[in-house]
Design a protein around this motif. Sequence first.
Motif, mmCIF file in Angstrom:
data_model
loop_
_atom_site.group_PDB
_atom_site.id
_atom_site.type_symbol
_atom_site.label_atom_id
_atom_site.label_comp_id
_atom_site.label_asym_id
_atom_site.label_seq_id
_atom_site.Cartn_x
_atom_site.Cartn_y
_atom_site.Cartn_z
ATOM 1 N N GLU A 57 48.618 7.093 20.592
ATOM 2 C CA GLU A 57 48.805 6.205 19.442
ATOM 3 C C GLU A 57 47.907 6.556 18.263
ATOM 4 O OE1 GLU A 57 48.351 2.146 20.635
ATOM 5 O OE2 GLU A 57 49.864 2.325 22.208
ATOM 6 N N ASN A 58 46.865 7.298 18.504
ATOM 7 C CA ASN A 58 45.852 7.531 17.486
ATOM 8 C C ASN A 58 45.932 8.950 16.917
ATOM 9 O OD1 ASN A 58 43.776 6.669 15.905
ATOM 10 N ND2 ASN A 58 42.186 6.982 17.436
ATOM 11 N N VAL A 59 47.144 9.428 16.681
ATOM 12 C CA VAL A 59 47.367 10.785 16.189
ATOM 13 C C VAL A 59 47.656 10.711 14.688
ATOM 14 C CG1 VAL A 59 48.844 12.819 16.404
ATOM 15 C CG2 VAL A 59 48.347 11.437 18.410
ATOM 16 N N PRO A 60 47.077 11.601 13.890
ATOM 17 C CA PRO A 60 47.413 11.595 12.461
ATOM 18 C C PRO A 60 48.924 11.762 12.250
ATOM 19 C CG PRO A 60 45.506 12.990 12.862
ATOM 20 C CD PRO A 60 46.064 12.607 14.210
ATOM 21 N N LEU A 61 49.471 10.939 11.387
ATOM 22 C CA LEU A 61 50.916 10.939 11.140
ATOM 23 C C LEU A 61 51.419 12.319 10.735
ATOM 24 C CD1 LEU A 61 53.654 9.549 10.797
ATOM 25 C CD2 LEU A 61 52.922 8.895 8.486
ATOM 26 N N ARG A 62 50.685 13.007 9.890
ATOM 27 C CA ARG A 62 51.212 14.304 9.419
ATOM 28 C C ARG A 62 51.317 15.330 10.549
ATOM 29 N NH1 ARG A 62 47.243 18.046 7.161
ATOM 30 N NH2 ARG A 62 45.189 17.255 7.678
ATOM 31 N N PHE A 114 54.835 16.922 11.568
ATOM 32 C CA PHE A 114 54.948 18.378 11.685
ATOM 33 C C PHE A 114 55.664 18.747 12.975
ATOM 34 C CE2 PHE A 114 53.330 22.470 13.175
ATOM 35 C CZ PHE A 114 53.635 23.283 12.106
ATOM 36 N N MET A 115 55.261 18.128 14.074
ATOM 37 C CA MET A 115 55.893 18.407 15.373
ATOM 38 C C MET A 115 57.334 17.905 15.398
ATOM 39 S SD MET A 115 53.477 20.058 16.801
ATOM 40 C CE MET A 115 53.997 20.288 18.484
ATOM 41 N N ALA A 116 57.614 16.784 14.740
ATOM 42 C CA ALA A 116 58.967 16.219 14.715
ATOM 43 C C ALA A 116 59.932 17.091 13.910
ATOM 44 C CB ALA A 116 58.938 14.801 14.140
#
Length: 168
Positions: free
Chosen positions: A87-92, A96-98
């Motif tokens: 849950e605590n992963v930077p959105l960017r 990028f992975m998405a």
Amino acid sequence: MNWGTLGHSKDLEPLLVRLYDSHRIYQLAEDRKPEARAELSHIVSGLLDMELKTSEKELIADILINLMRQAEKDLRCAVAERLSILENVPLRLVLFMAQDEIGVAETVLRSSPVLNDLDLLYIIQSRDSEYWKAIAARNKLNEPVIDALADTRDLPTVCTLAGNTEIN
């Protein structure tokens, strides 16, 4: 780069060193050893699970995005799998992975709690059927995302959406 000037926790530097070493070992081996992928995935989740300042998380995101740009697909898949449950992963980093090829992006699209409706709507507009189908399989989907998926009129996506019994 002098890590000491960043004001990070004392636990961050050893993990960053391990991250660098794991990637170097993985590149030198060139044999897709599962141990190297597992070690790197473990380090990534350890880094992202730490209590860090925003600037430190952004530094880690920069390092990981650069690492993922150079990594082979199987390594990107392993990292995406780990990221998809945190849950605590930077959105960017998640975005990028998405945006990677669907084999990598699918677990993030299906599971990442970091992605919100706006992110999902952007991906629906910018990507194709395989990405829509992965989003349609998410456990939690809100009405705007469900409507956007239905509006694609893509049969595999609509079938996945219709069969998704976990939607709130």
